[in-house]
Design a protein around this motif. Structure first.
Motif, PDB file in Angstrom:
ATOM      1  N   LEU A 166       0.834  -1.208   0.000  1.00  0.00           N
ATOM      2  CA  LEU A 166       0.000   0.000   0.000  1.00  0.00           C
ATOM      3  C   LEU A 166       0.864   1.252   0.000  1.00  0.00           C
ATOM      4  CD1 LEU A 166      -2.637   1.555   0.209  1.00  0.00           C
ATOM      5  CD2 LEU A 166      -2.687   1.056   2.665  1.00  0.00           C
ATOM      6  N   ALA A 167       1.888   1.285   0.834  1.00  0.00           N
ATOM      7  CA  ALA A 167       2.778   2.455   0.887  1.00  0.00           C
ATOM      8  C   ALA A 167       3.501   2.648  -0.444  1.00  0.00           C
ATOM      9  CB  ALA A 167       3.777   2.302   2.028  1.00  0.00           C
ATOM     10  N   GLU A 168       3.963   1.549  -1.041  1.00  0.00           N
ATOM     11  CA  GLU A 168       4.664   1.636  -2.322  1.00  0.00           C
ATOM     12  C   GLU A 168       3.730   2.126  -3.423  1.00  0.00           C
ATOM     13  OE1 GLU A 168       7.966  -1.913  -1.546  1.00  0.00           O
ATOM     14  OE2 GLU A 168       6.250  -2.284  -2.859  1.00  0.00           O
ATOM     15  N   ARG A 169       2.520   1.610  -3.447  1.00  0.00           N
ATOM     16  CA  ARG A 169       1.573   2.003  -4.491  1.00  0.00           C
ATOM     17  C   ARG A 169       1.144   3.454  -4.323  1.00  0.00           C
ATOM     18  NH1 ARG A 169      -1.567  -3.639  -5.790  1.00  0.00           N
ATOM     19  NH2 ARG A 169      -3.094  -2.282  -6.795  1.00  0.00           N
ATOM     20  N   ARG A 170       1.012   3.906  -3.078  1.00  0.00           N
ATOM     21  CA  ARG A 170       0.719   5.329  -2.845  1.00  0.00           C
ATOM     22  C   ARG A 170       1.827   6.198  -3.416  1.00  0.00           C
ATOM     23  NH1 ARG A 170      -2.616   7.653   0.807  1.00  0.00           N
ATOM     24  NH2 ARG A 170      -0.957   9.052   1.489  1.00  0.00           N
ATOM     25  N   ARG A 171       3.074   5.870  -3.126  1.00  0.00           N
ATOM     26  CA  ARG A 171       4.180   6.677  -3.644  1.00  0.00           C
ATOM     27  C   ARG A 171       4.209   6.633  -5.171  1.00  0.00           C
ATOM     28  NH1 ARG A 171      10.191   6.860  -1.172  1.00  0.00           N
ATOM     29  NH2 ARG A 171       8.969   8.103   0.311  1.00  0.00           N
ATOM     30  N   TRP A 172       3.948   5.466  -5.750  1.00  0.00           N
ATOM     31  CA  TRP A 172       3.949   5.312  -7.207  1.00  0.00           C
ATOM     32  C   TRP A 172       2.907   6.227  -7.835  1.00  0.00           C
ATOM     33  CZ3 TRP A 172       0.693   2.900 -10.989  1.00  0.00           C
ATOM     34  CH2 TRP A 172       1.337   2.565 -12.181  1.00  0.00           C
ATOM     35  N   TRP A 173       1.710   6.288  -7.225  1.00  0.00           N
ATOM     36  CA  TRP A 173       0.671   7.156  -7.759  1.00  0.00           C
ATOM     37  C   TRP A 173       0.997   8.629  -7.539  1.00  0.00           C
ATOM     38  CZ3 TRP A 173      -2.323   6.116 -11.475  1.00  0.00           C
ATOM     39  CH2 TRP A 173      -2.825   4.826 -11.669  1.00  0.00           C
ATOM     40  N   PHE A 174       1.579   8.969  -6.429  1.00  0.00           N
ATOM     41  CA  PHE A 174       2.015  10.350  -6.226  1.00  0.00           C
ATOM     42  C   PHE A 174       2.973  10.769  -7.345  1.00  0.00           C
ATOM     43  CE2 PHE A 174       0.434  10.388  -1.825  1.00  0.00           C
ATOM     44  CZ  PHE A 174       0.079  11.727  -1.688  1.00  0.00           C
ATOM     45  N   GLU A 175       3.879   9.875  -7.715  1.00  0.00           N
ATOM     46  CA  GLU A 175       4.835  10.199  -8.771  1.00  0.00           C
ATOM     47  C   GLU A 175       4.151  10.355 -10.126  1.00  0.00           C
ATOM     48  OE1 GLU A 175       7.913   7.252  -8.554  1.00  0.00           O
ATOM     49  OE2 GLU A 175       8.823   8.169  -6.772  1.00  0.00           O
ATOM     50  N   LYS A 176       3.054   9.626 -10.339  1.00  0.00           N
ATOM     51  CA  LYS A 176       2.286   9.795 -11.581  1.00  0.00           C
ATOM     52  C   LYS A 176       1.740  11.225 -11.686  1.00  0.00           C
ATOM     53  CE  LYS A 176       2.345   5.584 -13.340  1.00  0.00           C
ATOM     54  NZ  LYS A 176       2.886   5.283 -14.706  1.00  0.00           N
ATOM     55  N   PHE A 177       1.534  11.865 -10.548  1.00  0.00           N
ATOM     56  CA  PHE A 177       1.051  13.241 -10.524  1.00  0.00           C
ATOM     57  C   PHE A 177       2.195  14.228 -10.280  1.00  0.00           C
ATOM     58  CE2 PHE A 177      -2.851  10.951 -10.242  1.00  0.00           C
ATOM     59  CZ  PHE A 177      -3.830  11.798 -10.731  1.00  0.00           C
ATOM     60  N   SER A 178       3.396  13.797 -10.592  1.00  0.00           N
ATOM     61  CA  SER A 178       4.612  14.621 -10.540  1.00  0.00           C
ATOM     62  C   SER A 178       5.043  14.971  -9.122  1.00  0.00           C
ATOM     63  CB  SER A 178       4.463  15.917 -11.369  1.00  0.00           C
ATOM     64  OG  SER A 178       3.825  16.968 -10.652  1.00  0.00           O
ATOM     65  N   ILE A 179       4.522  14.228  -8.124  1.00  0.00           N
ATOM     66  CA  ILE A 179       4.869  14.527  -6.732  1.00  0.00           C
ATOM     67  C   ILE A 179       5.846  13.467  -6.220  1.00  0.00           C
ATOM     68  CG2 ILE A 179       3.986  14.972  -4.413  1.00  0.00           C
ATOM     69  CD1 ILE A 179       1.258  15.591  -5.721  1.00  0.00           C
ATOM     70  N   THR A 180       7.115  13.788  -6.324  1.00  0.00           N
ATOM     71  CA  THR A 180       8.188  12.950  -5.797  1.00  0.00           C
ATOM     72  C   THR A 180       8.495  13.405  -4.367  1.00  0.00           C
ATOM     73  OG1 THR A 180       9.839  14.516  -6.598  1.00  0.00           O
ATOM     74  CG2 THR A 180       9.180  12.750  -8.116  1.00  0.00           C
ATOM     75  N   PRO A 181       9.315  12.651  -3.621  1.00  0.00           N
ATOM     76  CA  PRO A 181       9.699  13.134  -2.281  1.00  0.00           C
ATOM     77  C   PRO A 181      10.307  14.542  -2.327  1.00  0.00           C
ATOM     78  CG  PRO A 181      10.265  10.822  -2.497  1.00  0.00           C
ATOM     79  CD  PRO A 181       9.806  11.271  -3.860  1.00  0.00           C
ATOM     80  N   GLU A 182      11.074  14.828  -3.373  1.00  0.00           N
ATOM     81  CA  GLU A 182      11.679  16.159  -3.496  1.00  0.00           C
ATOM     82  C   GLU A 182      10.615  17.221  -3.755  1.00  0.00           C
ATOM     83  OE1 GLU A 182      14.411  12.995  -3.975  1.00  0.00           O
ATOM     84  OE2 GLU A 182      12.673  13.442  -5.259  1.00  0.00           O
ATOM     85  N   ARG A 183       9.649  16.897  -4.614  1.00  0.00           N
ATOM     86  CA  ARG A 183       8.558  17.839  -4.896  1.00  0.00           C
ATOM     87  C   ARG A 183       7.705  18.041  -3.637  1.00  0.00           C
ATOM     88  NH1 ARG A 183       6.734  18.236 -10.356  1.00  0.00           N
ATOM     89  NH2 ARG A 183       8.334  19.411 -11.458  1.00  0.00           N
ATOM     90  N   TRP A 184       7.484  16.962  -2.896  1.00  0.00           N
ATOM     91  CA  TRP A 184       6.689  17.088  -1.674  1.00  0.00           C
ATOM     92  C   TRP A 184       7.365  18.072  -0.715  1.00  0.00           C
ATOM     93  CZ3 TRP A 184       1.906  15.664  -0.179  1.00  0.00           C
ATOM     94  CH2 TRP A 184       1.606  15.787   1.186  1.00  0.00           C
ATOM     95  N   ALA A 185       8.679  17.965  -0.612  1.00  0.00           N
ATOM     96  CA  ALA A 185       9.422  18.869   0.269  1.00  0.00           C
ATOM     97  C   ALA A 185       9.321  20.315  -0.204  1.00  0.00           C
ATOM     98  CB  ALA A 185      10.889  18.438   0.338  1.00  0.00           C
ATOM     99  N   SER A 186       9.228  20.513  -1.524  1.00  0.00           N
ATOM    100  CA  SER A 186       9.117  21.868  -2.070  1.00  0.00           C
ATOM    101  C   SER A 186       7.713  22.428  -1.889  1.00  0.00           C
ATOM    102  CB  SER A 186       9.478  21.874  -3.561  1.00  0.00           C
ATOM    103  OG  SER A 186       8.403  21.358  -4.349  1.00  0.00           O
ATOM    104  N   GLY A 187       6.721  21.534  -1.739  1.00  0.00           N
ATOM    105  CA  GLY A 187       5.338  21.958  -1.550  1.00  0.00           C
ATOM    106  C   GLY A 187       4.578  22.246  -2.829  1.00  0.00           C
ATOM    107  N   HIS A 188       5.168  21.929  -3.991  1.00  0.00           N
ATOM    108  CA  HIS A 188       4.518  22.250  -5.267  1.00  0.00           C
ATOM    109  C   HIS A 188       4.620  21.097  -6.268  1.00  0.00           C
ATOM    110  CE1 HIS A 188       5.107  26.211  -3.445  1.00  0.00           C
ATOM    111  NE2 HIS A 188       4.091  26.606  -4.182  1.00  0.00           N
TER     112      HIS A 188
END
Length: 205
Positions: A166-188
């Motif tokens: 579940l955690a892996e699939r959540r991160r995978w889908w976040f990345e589909k929407f251009s939200i990587t850990p680095e983007r999450w830290a940037s807030g955009h």
């Protein structure tokens, strides 16, 4: 029939009806006002951008917004989250990411109900982060459960392999929407980097 989300503008609702990809859907959700040769976005409603589409289609509108330096930049820098509904709530995804929120809710449900629920081998996550993700999911589910007067599910009661999946699939889908850990830290996040694949078929949460 597509039911209009109350946080979706009429212009966005009409555009969403013709959107075929995750990127087109994300773009449609950013539109607040579309008027002749100008456009306003939900996250920059005090700014008007002059655009000149060359074809009467969603793709033409997106191309026109990309051709305008200012609108292209604004669509590349959209907030990921907004404050929760109370001081005790976690931040919530912005309305423009409603498709992502729906997909994640479906994934959470499948973790409990699917006979086969594999993880994503290419997604690397430490065990301690998986626990943080599940605790955040539990807080959200507890809040929703109370509002619906039903007992919430227990994410930490899932088998360890399903917790990780579940955690892996959540991160995978976040990345589909251009939200990587680095983007999450940037807030955009950026509309232009959202996947061009179609919206998946989803199991109701």
């Amino acid at each position: 029939m597509l039911v209009r989300d109350p946080e979706l503008s009429i212009a966005g609702w009409l555009l969403l009806c013709n959107a075929r990809t995750l990127r087109e859907r994300a773009f449609a959700r950013t539109v607040e006002v579309l008027d002749h040769d100008s456009i306003k976005f939900v996250h920059t409603s005090d700014q008007v951008f002059q655009i000149h589409p060359v074809e009467p289609a969603l793709t033409g509108l997106m191309a026109a917004c990309s051709a305008n330096t200012w609108s292209r930049d604004r669509l590349a820098n959209i907030p990921i989250s907004r404050a929760g509904r109370s001081a005790l709530s976690d931040p919530e995804l912005v309305p423009m990411l409603q498709d992502l929120a729906d997909i994640l809710a479906s994934e959470a449900g499948q973790a409990f109900t699917s006979s086969y629920y594999p993880g994503i081998p290419d997604v690397q996550m430490p065990d301690e982060h998986i626990e943080v993700v599940l605790q955040a999911l539990q807080r959200e589910m507890d809040r929703e459960g109370k509002s619906r007067q039903r007992y919430p599910v227990e994410f930490l009661a899932l088998p360890k392999e399903r917790q990780r999946a579940l955690a892996e699939r959540r991160r995978w889908w976040f990345e589909k929407f251009s939200i990587t850990p680095e983007r999450w830290a940037s807030g955009h996040w950026s509309v232009w980097d959202v996947s061009e694949e179609a919206m998946p078929e989803m199991v109701p949460a």
